[in-house]
Design a protein around this motif. Sequence first.
Motif, PDB file in Angstrom:
ATOM      1  N   ASN A   1     -58.844-121.534 -37.112  1.00 10.50           N
ATOM      2  CA  ASN A   1     -58.429-120.605 -36.191  1.00 10.50           C
ATOM      3  C   ASN A   1     -57.626-121.178 -34.847  1.00 10.50           C
ATOM      4  N   LEU A   2     -56.868-122.308 -35.467  1.00  7.55           N
ATOM      5  CA  LEU A   2     -56.221-122.850 -34.240  1.00  7.55           C
ATOM      6  C   LEU A   2     -54.589-122.584 -34.217  1.00  7.55           C
ATOM      7  N   LEU A   3     -54.305-121.804 -35.249  1.00  8.39           N
ATOM      8  CA  LEU A   3     -52.945-121.290 -35.013  1.00  8.39           C
ATOM      9  C   LEU A   3     -52.770-120.185 -33.958  1.00  8.39           C
ATOM     10  N   THR A   4     -53.937-119.545 -33.519  1.00 10.98           N
ATOM     11  CA  THR A   4     -53.876-118.549 -32.450  1.00 10.98           C
ATOM     12  C   THR A   4     -54.210-119.247 -30.990  1.00 10.98           C
TER      13      THR A   4
ATOM     14  N   ARG B   1     -63.636-129.437 -24.521  1.00 12.52           N
ATOM     15  CA  ARG B   1     -64.170-130.604 -25.172  1.00 12.52           C
ATOM     16  C   ARG B   1     -64.510-130.102 -26.592  1.00 12.52           C
ATOM     17  N   ASP B   2     -64.862-129.144 -26.974  1.00 13.27           N
ATOM     18  CA  ASP B   2     -65.179-128.846 -28.447  1.00 13.27           C
ATOM     19  C   ASP B   2     -63.889-128.797 -29.183  1.00 13.27           C
ATOM     20  N   VAL B   3     -62.764-128.198 -28.633  1.00 14.43           N
ATOM     21  CA  VAL B   3     -61.437-128.045 -29.253  1.00 14.43           C
ATOM     22  C   VAL B   3     -60.974-129.464 -29.550  1.00 14.43           C
ATOM     23  N   TYR B   4     -61.054-130.192 -28.548  1.00 15.00           N
ATOM     24  CA  TYR B   4     -60.572-131.716 -28.478  1.00 15.00           C
ATOM     25  C   TYR B   4     -61.062-132.738 -29.469  1.00 15.00           C
ATOM     26  N   GLU B   5     -62.603-132.425 -29.632  1.00 13.72           N
ATOM     27  CA  GLU B   5     -63.348-133.113 -30.653  1.00 13.72           C
ATOM     28  C   GLU B   5     -63.134-132.425 -32.043  1.00 13.72           C
ATOM     29  N   LEU B   6     -62.645-131.089 -31.935  1.00 18.99           N
ATOM     30  CA  LEU B   6     -62.676-130.621 -33.276  1.00 18.99           C
ATOM     31  C   LEU B   6     -61.242-131.204 -34.046  1.00 18.99           C
ATOM     32  N   THR B   7     -60.512-131.044 -33.153  1.00 14.69           N
ATOM     33  CA  THR B   7     -58.834-131.758 -33.663  1.00 14.69           C
ATOM     34  C   THR B   7     -58.907-133.190 -33.613  1.00 14.69           C
TER      35      THR B   7
ATOM     36  N   SER C   1     -54.958-118.193 -19.694  1.00 14.55           N
ATOM     37  CA  SER C   1     -55.945-118.443 -18.636  1.00 14.55           C
ATOM     38  C   SER C   1     -56.308-119.889 -18.802  1.00 14.55           C
ATOM     39  N   ASP C   2     -56.072-120.748 -19.688  1.00 13.86           N
ATOM     40  CA  ASP C   2     -56.436-122.101 -20.103  1.00 13.86           C
ATOM     41  C   ASP C   2     -55.271-122.951 -20.647  1.00 13.86           C
ATOM     42  N   PRO C   3     -54.202-123.301 -19.839  1.00 14.34           N
ATOM     43  CA  PRO C   3     -53.049-123.711 -20.154  1.00 14.34           C
ATOM     44  C   PRO C   3     -53.346-125.084 -20.905  1.00 14.34           C
ATOM     45  N   LEU C   4     -54.454-125.872 -20.472  1.00 16.93           N
ATOM     46  CA  LEU C   4     -54.540-126.942 -20.987  1.00 16.93           C
ATOM     47  C   LEU C   4     -54.952-127.224 -22.478  1.00 16.93           C
ATOM     48  N   LEU C   5     -55.695-126.068 -23.059  1.00 15.44           N
ATOM     49  CA  LEU C   5     -56.255-126.130 -24.276  1.00 15.44           C
ATOM     50  C   LEU C   5     -55.367-126.363 -25.501  1.00 15.44           C
ATOM     51  N   TYR C   6     -54.126-125.763 -25.479  1.00 15.99           N
ATOM     52  CA  TYR C   6     -53.334-126.135 -26.859  1.00 15.99           C
ATOM     53  C   TYR C   6     -52.675-127.584 -26.485  1.00 15.99           C
ATOM     54  N   LEU C   7     -52.572-128.118 -25.337  1.00 19.48           N
ATOM     55  CA  LEU C   7     -52.232-129.305 -25.030  1.00 19.48           C
ATOM     56  C   LEU C   7     -52.992-130.286 -25.844  1.00 19.48           C
ATOM     57  N   LEU C   8     -54.456-130.048 -25.509  1.00 20.32           N
ATOM     58  CA  LEU C   8     -55.370-130.925 -25.986  1.00 20.32           C
ATOM     59  C   LEU C   8     -55.321-131.227 -27.769  1.00 20.32           C
ATOM     60  N   VAL C   9     -55.122-129.950 -28.205  1.00 25.80           N
ATOM     61  CA  VAL C   9     -54.765-129.968 -29.771  1.00 25.80           C
ATOM     62  C   VAL C   9     -53.609-130.757 -30.006  1.00 25.80           C
ATOM     63  N   ILE C  10     -52.362-130.506 -29.287  1.00 22.85           N
ATOM     64  CA  ILE C  10     -51.328-131.391 -29.700  1.00 22.85           C
ATOM     65  C   ILE C  10     -51.371-132.764 -29.549  1.00 22.85           C
ATOM     66  N   GLU C  11     -52.127-133.369 -28.227  1.00 20.51           N
ATOM     67  CA  GLU C  11     -52.281-134.627 -27.994  1.00 20.51           C
ATOM     68  C   GLU C  11     -53.153-135.214 -29.112  1.00 20.51           C
ATOM     69  N   GLN C  12     -54.296-134.769 -29.294  1.00 21.76           N
ATOM     70  CA  GLN C  12     -55.066-135.204 -30.498  1.00 21.76           C
ATOM     71  C   GLN C  12     -54.331-135.184 -32.009  1.00 21.76           C
ATOM     72  N   THR C  13     -53.655-134.225 -32.158  1.00 20.00           N
ATOM     73  CA  THR C  13     -52.967-134.456 -33.472  1.00 20.00           C
ATOM     74  C   THR C  13     -51.834-135.651 -33.506  1.00 20.00           C
ATOM     75  N   ALA C  14     -51.354-135.652 -32.231  1.00 16.24           N
ATOM     76  CA  ALA C  14     -50.251-136.725 -32.268  1.00 16.24           C
ATOM     77  C   ALA C  14     -50.648-138.098 -32.459  1.00 16.24           C
ATOM     78  N   ARG C  15     -52.011-138.295 -32.339  1.00 18.37           N
ATOM     79  CA  ARG C  15     -52.565-139.540 -32.341  1.00 18.37           C
ATOM     80  C   ARG C  15     -52.383-140.002 -33.755  1.00 18.37           C
ATOM     81  N   ASP C  16     -52.438-139.342 -34.726  1.00 15.37           N
ATOM     82  CA  ASP C  16     -52.347-139.549 -35.924  1.00 15.37           C
ATOM     83  C   ASP C  16     -51.378-139.072 -36.989  1.00 15.37           C
ATOM     84  N   CYS C  17     -50.486-138.027 -36.399  1.00 15.13           N
ATOM     85  CA  CYS C  17     -49.159-137.540 -37.120  1.00 15.13           C
ATOM     86  C   CYS C  17     -48.535-136.848 -36.129  1.00 15.13           C
TER      87      CYS C  17
END
Length: 388
Positions: free
Chosen positions: A49-52, A10-16, A69-85
């Motif tokens: 620190n989202l390049l790691t 949730r923190d990463v989703y909201e941050l991105t 251990s958390d395959p969804l985490l980076y997908l949330l960053v991609i999804e949120q980023t794609a909403r605007d670029c």
Amino acid sequence: MDFNLTPKQRDVYELTGRLARQNFAPRAAAYDRDAVWPKENFDDFRANNLLTLTISEDRGGWDSGALGSDPLLYLLVIEQTARDCLSTAQCIHIHSHGSHLLDRVGTPDQKRHILGAVVRDGALLNATGSEPGRTGRGVYNLLTRARRADGGYVVSGRKNYATLGDVADWNIVFGVLEDAPGAQGHLGFAIPRGTPGFTVVEGSWEPLGMRGASSPDLVLEEVFVPDDLVIGTPGFFPRDRWQAKFHLGFAAQYLGGTQGLFDRLVDYIPKRGTAGDPYAQLRTGEIRIGIEATRWLIYRAAWLWTQGDPLEAELASILAKHKALENAVVVLDKAAQILGSSAFAADSDFSRLYRDLRVQTLHENPDRTAAILGQYHLGQPYDTTARL
């Protein structure tokens, strides 16, 4: 299976999401106009620190990616980023996959040297297998060739669609050994920026959409790659089905892009004065249903990567990617129907998102993807990594 996001997710989703709305969205038009990579957006990724994302925790990363251990985490960053670029989403997707590959198959020295630079300095990675004219030759029968030399390999060939290729600190490129062509000789090579014989073809990236995801051709002319920069062992990529571990990164882009269109649609329609139109209401509801169905297929497939059955996870990832692509194309059509031509001025957000999402969905062959699932269910030979 719990579909609630963890506090970390949730923190990463909201941050991105904040980065995308406040920073990425205002910059997107300029990246599109000038066809340049989103440097400032990557400065934001670096600062947070989202390049790691797909590097193991014991090396200073977030431990996401298909095998993390958390395959969804980076997908949330991609999804949120794609909403605007979408261009930025493609770039972080490529860097994350290159990092994850090296994190899992690299030597201890490669991890210390290359991934250490990602963690410490925000270095960028690219991973490119695509070649001009590859269609019809199979995904692993590459024209890029590597011959054995004293202390390493000499690599020659041409790559295309090399996202980040012109700015990456290391380009991981794939070729085949001269004495073992095809899947058995498939091998990766990490090439540092400035290596003699390695050049970027200027002006080779001028697409209709995804213009900010700078993806030029790369030429390798007798490039010497020492043994300590050879990635994996011959045949590891097809043997371990690495291509299947990247399906969800594309699915997350299609999902984020459709969500971005929806966000703008529900803001624009009331201002246009057509929120009371029954067809606008119908299409808006249908679009929302498709987005939510797609989202949970992707999130479920990510969860399956943690359940110990990689084949089931691969098949679920193919299914989710297909649904995400199919839904994106449907949403483009339905959104255009109720927006009307007046929303598509050449410099509008709708025009850019429309072009980006349509061009990006052309990256896949949905018929081939669906056929793979059909082959599996009909008891026929199939390959979860096949892309034509």
